[in-house]
Design an enzyme around this catalytic site. Sequence first.
Site, PDB file in Angstrom:
ATOM      1  N   GLY A 102       1.782  -0.996   6.436  1.00  0.00           N
ATOM      2  CA  GLY A 102       0.337  -0.840   6.663  1.00  0.00           C
ATOM      3  C   GLY A 102      -0.505  -1.047   5.425  1.00  0.00           C
ATOM      4  O   GLY A 102      -0.086  -1.674   4.443  1.00  0.00           O
ATOM      5  N   ALA A 149     -17.580  -0.246  -1.663  1.00  0.00           N
ATOM      6  CA  ALA A 149     -16.595   0.779  -1.254  1.00  0.00           C
ATOM      7  C   ALA A 149     -17.356   1.890  -0.539  1.00  0.00           C
ATOM      8  O   ALA A 149     -17.490   3.009  -1.030  1.00  0.00           O
ATOM      9  CB  ALA A 149     -15.859   1.305  -2.484  1.00  0.00           C
ATOM     10  N   VAL A 150     -17.894   1.526   0.631  1.00  0.00           N
ATOM     11  CA  VAL A 150     -18.805   2.442   1.337  1.00  0.00           C
ATOM     12  C   VAL A 150     -18.139   3.061   2.561  1.00  0.00           C
ATOM     13  O   VAL A 150     -18.795   3.386   3.539  1.00  0.00           O
ATOM     14  CB  VAL A 150     -20.106   1.711   1.737  1.00  0.00           C
ATOM     15  CG1 VAL A 150     -20.943   1.394   0.514  1.00  0.00           C
ATOM     16  CG2 VAL A 150     -19.808   0.432   2.518  1.00  0.00           C
ATOM     17  N   ASP A 195      -5.396   7.072  10.323  1.00  0.00           N
ATOM     18  CA  ASP A 195      -6.793   6.674  10.097  1.00  0.00           C
ATOM     19  C   ASP A 195      -7.566   6.416  11.384  1.00  0.00           C
ATOM     20  O   ASP A 195      -8.773   6.669  11.445  1.00  0.00           O
ATOM     21  CB  ASP A 195      -6.848   5.408   9.220  1.00  0.00           C
ATOM     22  CG  ASP A 195      -6.677   5.724   7.740  1.00  0.00           C
ATOM     23  OD1 ASP A 195      -6.413   6.901   7.405  1.00  0.00           O
ATOM     24  OD2 ASP A 195      -6.803   4.792   6.922  1.00  0.00           O
ATOM     25  N   HIS A 249       7.213  27.022 -19.466  1.00  0.00           N
ATOM     26  CA  HIS A 249       6.425  26.692 -20.659  1.00  0.00           C
ATOM     27  C   HIS A 249       7.181  25.681 -21.503  1.00  0.00           C
ATOM     28  O   HIS A 249       8.391  25.801 -21.649  1.00  0.00           O
ATOM     29  CB  HIS A 249       6.192  27.965 -21.476  1.00  0.00           C
ATOM     30  CG  HIS A 249       5.502  27.687 -22.783  1.00  0.00           C
ATOM     31  ND1 HIS A 249       4.146  27.455 -22.863  1.00  0.00           N
ATOM     32  CD2 HIS A 249       5.996  27.590 -24.048  1.00  0.00           C
ATOM     33  CE1 HIS A 249       3.821  27.233 -24.126  1.00  0.00           C
ATOM     34  NE2 HIS A 249       4.927  27.301 -24.869  1.00  0.00           N
TER      35      HIS A 249
HETATM   36  C1  LIG Z   1      -7.762   0.888  -1.756  1.00  0.00           C
HETATM   37  C2  LIG Z   1      -7.192   2.067  -1.034  1.00  0.00           C
HETATM   38  C3  LIG Z   1      -6.532   3.059  -1.734  1.00  0.00           C
HETATM   39  C4  LIG Z   1      -5.992   4.145  -1.055  1.00  0.00           C
HETATM   40  N1  LIG Z   1      -5.338   5.114  -1.773  1.00  0.00           N
HETATM   41  C5  LIG Z   1      -4.803   6.177  -1.117  1.00  0.00           C
HETATM   42  C6  LIG Z   1      -4.082   7.174  -1.827  1.00  0.00           C
HETATM   43  O1  LIG Z   1      -3.933   7.114  -3.047  1.00  0.00           O
HETATM   44  N2  LIG Z   1      -3.561   8.203  -1.131  1.00  0.00           N
HETATM   45  C7  LIG Z   1      -3.714   8.317   0.233  1.00  0.00           C
HETATM   46  O2  LIG Z   1      -3.214   9.269   0.830  1.00  0.00           O
HETATM   47  N3  LIG Z   1      -4.396   7.386   0.919  1.00  0.00           N
HETATM   48  C8  LIG Z   1      -4.934   6.323   0.285  1.00  0.00           C
HETATM   49  N4  LIG Z   1      -5.592   5.362   1.002  1.00  0.00           N
HETATM   50  C9  LIG Z   1      -5.707   5.532   2.460  1.00  0.00           C
HETATM   51  C10 LIG Z   1      -4.420   5.147   3.162  1.00  0.00           C
HETATM   52  O3  LIG Z   1      -4.102   3.807   2.853  1.00  0.00           O
HETATM   53  C11 LIG Z   1      -4.572   5.329   4.661  1.00  0.00           C
HETATM   54  O4  LIG Z   1      -4.998   6.657   4.931  1.00  0.00           O
HETATM   55  C12 LIG Z   1      -3.267   5.074   5.377  1.00  0.00           C
HETATM   56  O5  LIG Z   1      -2.812   3.750   5.159  1.00  0.00           O
HETATM   57  C13 LIG Z   1      -3.438   5.307   6.879  1.00  0.00           C
HETATM   58  O6  LIG Z   1      -2.229   5.057   7.528  1.00  0.00           O
HETATM   59  P1  LIG Z   1      -2.186   4.571   9.029  1.00  0.00           P
HETATM   60  O7  LIG Z   1      -0.738   4.515   9.381  1.00  0.00           O
HETATM   61  O8  LIG Z   1      -3.078   5.392   9.855  1.00  0.00           O
HETATM   62  O9  LIG Z   1      -2.809   3.107   9.039  1.00  0.00           O
HETATM   63  P2  LIG Z   1      -2.588   1.792   8.180  1.00  0.00           P
HETATM   64  O10 LIG Z   1      -1.874   2.042   6.926  1.00  0.00           O
HETATM   65  O11 LIG Z   1      -3.924   1.148   8.114  1.00  0.00           O
HETATM   66  O12 LIG Z   1      -1.637   0.922   9.107  1.00  0.00           O
HETATM   67  C14 LIG Z   1      -2.053   0.429  10.325  1.00  0.00           C
HETATM   68  C15 LIG Z   1      -1.216  -0.781  10.685  1.00  0.00           C
HETATM   69  O13 LIG Z   1      -1.499  -1.150  12.017  1.00  0.00           O
HETATM   70  C16 LIG Z   1      -1.495  -2.563  12.139  1.00  0.00           C
HETATM   71  N5  LIG Z   1      -2.275  -2.918  13.326  1.00  0.00           N
HETATM   72  C17 LIG Z   1      -3.588  -2.703  13.549  1.00  0.00           C
HETATM   73  N6  LIG Z   1      -3.928  -3.122  14.785  1.00  0.00           N
HETATM   74  C18 LIG Z   1      -2.807  -3.617  15.345  1.00  0.00           C
HETATM   75  C19 LIG Z   1      -2.519  -4.207  16.600  1.00  0.00           C
HETATM   76  N7  LIG Z   1      -3.446  -4.348  17.528  1.00  0.00           N
HETATM   77  N8  LIG Z   1      -1.254  -4.616  16.835  1.00  0.00           N
HETATM   78  C20 LIG Z   1      -0.274  -4.467  15.899  1.00  0.00           C
HETATM   79  N9  LIG Z   1      -0.500  -3.921  14.698  1.00  0.00           N
HETATM   80  C21 LIG Z   1      -1.747  -3.497  14.427  1.00  0.00           C
HETATM   81  C22 LIG Z   1      -2.112  -3.026  10.821  1.00  0.00           C
HETATM   82  O14 LIG Z   1      -1.735  -4.346  10.517  1.00  0.00           O
HETATM   83  C23 LIG Z   1      -1.529  -2.001   9.840  1.00  0.00           C
HETATM   84  O15 LIG Z   1      -0.340  -2.486   9.241  1.00  0.00           O
HETATM   85  C24 LIG Z   1      -6.125   4.246   0.344  1.00  0.00           C
HETATM   86  C25 LIG Z   1      -6.784   3.244   1.060  1.00  0.00           C
HETATM   87  C26 LIG Z   1      -7.302   2.166   0.384  1.00  0.00           C
HETATM   88  C27 LIG Z   1      -7.992   1.103   1.173  1.00  0.00           C
END
Ligand SMILES: Cc1cc2nc3c(=O)[nH]c(=O)nc-3n(C[C@H](O)[C@H](O)[C@H](O)COP(=O)(O)OP(=O)(O)OC[C@H]3O[C@@H](n4cnc5c(N)ncnc54)[C@H](O)[C@@H]3O)c2cc1C
Length: 464
Positions: free
Chosen positions: A41, A268-269, A310, A443
């Site tokens: 992801g 980054a909003v 997410d 420590h």
């Molecule tokens: C720049 C950046 C830095 C970050 N740093 C941190 C950090 O330091 N610590 C932290 O905890 N979090 C961090 N995050 C947030 C973190 O990346 C997310 O919270 C996390 O990836 C969420 O996981 P997820 O499994 O919900 O979704 P994702 O990791 O977004 O994975 C979702 C997957 O679903 C797939 N997908 C979507 N729709 C479909 C579909 N219809 N069919 C098949 N596949 C699909 C996508 O391709 C993706 O691979 C960061 C985010 C960003 C953008």
Amino acid sequence: MASKNFDMIVIGAGPGGYVAAIRGAQLGLKVAIVEREHMGGICLNWGCIPTKALLRSAEVFHLMERAKDFGLKAEGIGYDIDAVVKRSRGVAKQLSSGVAFLMKKNKIAVFMGEATLSAKGKVSVKGEKGVEELTAKNIVLATGARARELPGLEGDGKRVWTYKDALVPPHMPKKLLVIGSGAIGIEFASFYNTLGAETTVVEVMDRVLPVEDAEISAFAKKQFVKQGMTIMEKSTVKKLDRGADKVTAHIEAGGKVTTQDFDTVISAVGIVGNVENLGLEKLGVKIDRTHVVTDQYCQTGVDGLFAIGDIAGAPWLAHKASHEGVMVAELIAGGKPHPVKPESIAGCTYCHPQVASVGYTEAKAKELGYDVKVGRFPFMGNGKAIALGEPEGMVKTVFDAKTGELLGAHMVGAEVTELIQGYVVGRQLETTEEDLMQTVFPHPTLSEMMHESVLDAYDRVIHV
Ligand SMILES: Cc1cc2nc3c(=O)[nH]c(=O)nc-3n(C[C@H](O)[C@H](O)[C@H](O)COP(=O)(O)OP(=O)(O)OC[C@H]3O[C@@H](n4cnc5c(N)ncnc54)[C@H](O)[C@@H]3O)c2cc1C
């Protein structure tokens, strides 16, 4: 076309989805996972991991610049941005391949393609092999989120970047504007500023890192300014005029709009959930703005359909997604897992200095009606911090004065993203001030500041 049947289908192989799939397989479920782009992801490919790899390069660079402070010589210090990015992409690739290996090891069927819910219990996957139909009694949506794009501030991959562009920059910024000072914005600001970009951060709220405790935000801001960043709070970027080699930003502050030129802008909003084109409306799944509405067990209200990570809303953190994944898999396998407690999920920001927190801020605790006891301890009073050459930082703890419950912990300084887990465990075990005061901390470690902050809340601090 014959459909393939599973106990559980997971859509999306991020830290929510792939962890749910592994836990389901461990519990004896027949599991399929569908992914349209990359195993791991956003987290492994475009989020947590590659940003930390970049920030590590910046940290080493910063230490090399400080070599003299440590009695060392480092001459002709420089960097090669392409090599820095190459390392970050290599780290991401390594971990993404690791997830593919884990799927195989756990005998999880992987379908590469775009998934849609064709009906209740049915998933259609459009991939290179055409369309495949899968069925399962339980489906877990883990499709994640993407960058929010405000009208006029959209990324263009050239001069105006989203987080993806900022991870594979087409050029090294000289004069950079970062819009938004949440974790993502401030990490990129920190990275590029450390490598020498003249960096301005514009934040609409009254302080940077606005979800953090106000004192921690103020401390971090002071450090950012000391490092040469310009921080504009209570300010909004109204418009961007894009030229071939510069962007003119129209920034409103205190009712006045001024313009400034930058060669690069990072927008980054915030983020929006990937809720589109999944067939959710047809099934009657409730969506609030861009997130699927769920109960505390990640159930969507449609029988056998769950949403985690997410796509299910804040906090947008990988560990929250993974924990929800485990919980949902256990529920599907007939277990009785505990719901995830959002106020016990730590947030970490890997800027310089690092910021980490768990639980209520002092203001939130007061707003909720708690009579609080607050402890503080500065890095300056800690032997290990001084030995490391990292004397800037603080640890703050918030207790319920009545019961001694640890309501929140807030930190800024070196390595606090590693330290915070001590307090997370404490909160999980429903610790009180008494347990924490009785705990012996080794420590010399930075962790001693966690002890001292607790002692300070009860007027027993030793080293200040
Ligand atoms: C720049 C950046 C830095 C970050 N740093 C941190 C950090 O330091 N610590 C932290 O905890 N979090 C961090 N995050 C947030 C973190 O990346 C997310 O919270 C996390 O990836 C969420 O996981 P997820 O499994 O919900 O979704 P994702 O990791 O977004 O994975 C979702 C997957 O679903 C797939 N997908 C979507 N729709 C479909 C579909 N219809 N069919 C098949 N596949 C699909 C996508 O391709 C993706 O691979 C960061 C985010 C960003 C953008």
